[in-house]
Enzyme design. Structure first.
Site, PDB file in Angstrom:
ATOM      1  N   GLU A 161       7.508  -1.666  12.603  1.00  0.00           N
ATOM      2  CA  GLU A 161       7.144  -0.356  13.155  1.00  0.00           C
ATOM      3  C   GLU A 161       6.532  -0.574  14.530  1.00  0.00           C
ATOM      4  O   GLU A 161       5.692  -1.457  14.714  1.00  0.00           O
ATOM      5  CB  GLU A 161       6.136   0.393  12.275  1.00  0.00           C
ATOM      6  CG  GLU A 161       6.671   0.884  10.948  1.00  0.00           C
ATOM      7  CD  GLU A 161       5.628   1.674  10.178  1.00  0.00           C
ATOM      8  OE1 GLU A 161       4.685   2.242  10.804  1.00  0.00           O
ATOM      9  OE2 GLU A 161       5.720   1.738   8.937  1.00  0.00           O
TER      10      GLU A 161
ATOM     11  N   GLU B  41       2.143  -2.069   4.973  1.00  0.00           N
ATOM     12  CA  GLU B  41       0.746  -1.921   5.408  1.00  0.00           C
ATOM     13  C   GLU B  41      -0.269  -2.031   4.260  1.00  0.00           C
ATOM     14  O   GLU B  41      -1.117  -1.153   4.070  1.00  0.00           O
ATOM     15  CB  GLU B  41       0.577  -0.598   6.162  1.00  0.00           C
ATOM     16  CG  GLU B  41       1.429  -0.561   7.426  1.00  0.00           C
ATOM     17  CD  GLU B  41       1.204   0.661   8.292  1.00  0.00           C
ATOM     18  OE1 GLU B  41       0.558   1.628   7.835  1.00  0.00           O
ATOM     19  OE2 GLU B  41       1.688   0.660   9.444  1.00  0.00           O
TER      20      GLU B  41
END
Length: 542
Positions: free
Chosen positions: A319, A172
């Site tokens: 995820e 991320e």
């Protein structure tokens, strides 16, 4: 997708069968590498692999200080903390973790990060455990760290084994300054340095990124760093589902790599169906998208990759969950289990993996959870008590690899090796498809969903079976396998007694179970009234 005519007849018709990828079991998430040294983490992971068939596991922090891989100081203390002439690489902690994962029959999906303190330009950017999420002080030393690590894993496990792993560059990086303190271009440069280093070791090793977080409908990530002002329109939108939701950085990442002729073996991203946008007052607004948001996002992503310079790149959602909050009480509920089941069956062919985040509540990003059911991501709580989501994955794991029937309520499958028939059906209330599941800050707040939707009749005749064969039916609903509700009825004890914990464990595994028998004509008559939010498994038992 290849299809052939099956000898199984469903509702009087011979059915074409097609491949059903078990996208739900390809990979699962966990918190950080150091947690995998705990005995409870290891017990729960071994159980999850056995029950759900997980093949890979991914977590943060393989290079964090508590794994002691990268050392610039001796670390003895008492005046012995001398600076070393050159970095030292020690893998004893990582070896314990990877050895255990492989012994369980799974493999590591290696997220390369975060920076060791001695190599970071900014330290302790997030989490209770103080992750250092920054560009390196010295790019050459980062390359050496990656190179030494992968060479060690090849020496320990063999090149053929490590070629089956995936190496994901960071996590991320669009979330500045938490998961990355640099710019978009600095992340792309980190990817370039990393992929070149890995491919120098062996061109067949598989590397990818950009591991970005969520899809967004605005330009907050269009520039080099996040622009919160671009979120205003999203935060105030009357209909968020009418907005143009797009992946973050992926198109730019593909273009940047193509211009430099850099390899991309897989595209990775996180597609939580929840967004947080900031309003004019600076407050975060939670945005809940419709139930098919993940399906539409992955359909778009597949088209983008297919039409890119890397049409054969794998797609890994590293995820995914109902929300990205580890304090969202929906995670503990039956409602999440039904949502998970529906989403995975609908998205089974759209990615190479969709990694549920995460398999356990042994997860310390914000510190240990407060109470046995605190909204943690896990399929099991810290004590290993099964949440409804655990049973959802177990039921999905029992499905065959050939799809015989797909309906809005579930699927019927066949195992290509044994020809055993199995099925999963669910009752996700129809009006929830337009709303999805909103995050909730307390368990009590989730309970209103129990009154949503009517029962649903699941009725099918499955023919072409061996007469006398028995099938086991298992049903999870509000009254069966609902451990968090049982905890609530106990008064939500923060520190349950041993007797209370044992009661919750029994409730968590007390599904409704009964058997059905194939008639003398070779037909199994399935006729079940499935309560709202119920999930049902049908599998051959003899």
């Amino acid at each position: 997708m290849d299809a052939c005519r099956s000898s199984i007849r469903i509702d009087g018709e011979a059915r074409d069968e097609s491949v059903l990828p078990h996208v739900w079991s390809r990979c699962v998430g966990a918190g950080r590498a150091n947690e995998a040294l705990r005995a409870d983490w290891q017990r729960q992971f071994a159980e999850a692999v056995a029950a759900a068939g997980f093949r890979y596991v991914r977590f943060h922090g393989i290079f964090h200080d508590d794994m002691f891989v990268y050392r610039e100081r001796y670390g003895g203390g008492f005046g012995e903390d001398a600076t070393l002439a050159s970095p030292v690489y020690t893998f004893s902690y990582v070896d314990k973790v990877f050895d255990f994962i492989l012994e369980c029959g799974a493999r590591p999906f290696v997220e390369l990060g975060f920076m060791p303190r001695d190599l970071a330009t900014v330290t302790e950017t997030l989490f209770w455990w103080g992750a250092h999420c920054s560009p390196p002080k010295d790019a050459a030393r980062w390359v050496e760290l990656v190179t030494r690590s992968i060479e060690h894993w090849i020496d320990r496990y063999g090149l053929d084994e490590v070629r089956e792993w995936r190496f994901e560059v960071w996590n991320e990086p669009n979330l500045v300054p938490h998961f990355w303190t640099g710019t978009k271009t600095e992340y792309f440069e980190l990817y370039e340095q990393t992929v070149r280093a890995i491919k120098t070791i062996d061109p067949a090793l598989r590397v990818g990124g950009p591991a970005t977080s969520v899809f967004v409908p605005d330009d907050r990530y269009k520039g080099e760093t996040e622009d919160r002002s671009a979120m205003l329109a999203t935060a105030t939108a009357a209909d968020v589902d009418a907005l143009d939701w797009r992946p973050v950085w992926i198109e730019d990442f593909i273009s940047w790599c193509a211009e430099r002729e850099l390899p991309i073996d897989f595209i990775s991203t996180h597609t939580y169906p929840t967004d947080y946008a900031f309003g004019a007052d600076g407050e975060a607004v939670q945005i809940t998208r419709y139930a098919d948001a993940t399906f539409d996002d992955l359909t778009l992503l597949g088209e983008l990759v297919k039409d890119s310079a890397y049409p054969d790149a794998e797609i890994h959602v590293t995820e995914w969950s109902t929300s990205p909050s580890s304090r969202d009480f929906i995670h503990d509920t039956l409602f999440a289990a039904t949502y998970i089941t529906r989403s995975y069956l609908k998205c089974a062919t759209l990615a190479d993996s969709i990694s549920y985040w995460a398999f356990t509540d042994v997860f310390e990003e914000g510190g240990a959870g407060i109470g046995p059911f605190h909204g943690g991501f896990g399929l099991v709580n810290e004590a290993g008590i099964h949440k409804p989501a655990f049973h959802a994955f177990t039921m999905l794991g029992r499905l065959g690899d050939r799809l015989l029937l797909a309906t809005p309520d579930g699927v019927v499958t066949r195992d290509s090796r044994t020809s055993a028939v199995s099925a999963v059906f669910f009752n996700y209330p129809e009006d929830m498809a337009l709303r999805g599941l909103s995050s909730q800050g307390s368990y009590a707040a989730t309970r209103a969903l129990a009154d949503v939707g009517p029962s649903r009749r699941i009725r099918h005749a499955i023919g072409g079976l061996e007469p006398g064969t028995t099938f086991l039916v298992e049903i999870m609903d509000w009254e069966h396998g609902n451990a968090a509700e049982a905890w609530y009825l106990l008064g939500s004890p923060l520190n349950p007694s041993r007797a209370e914990s044992e009661h919750l464990r029994r409730v968590g595994d007390s599904l409704l179970r009964f058997t059905l028998t194939v008639s003398g004509t070779g037909v199994l008559d399935l006729d079940v009234e499935l309560a709202p939010w119920g999930v049902m498994s049908l599998r051959q038992s003899s």
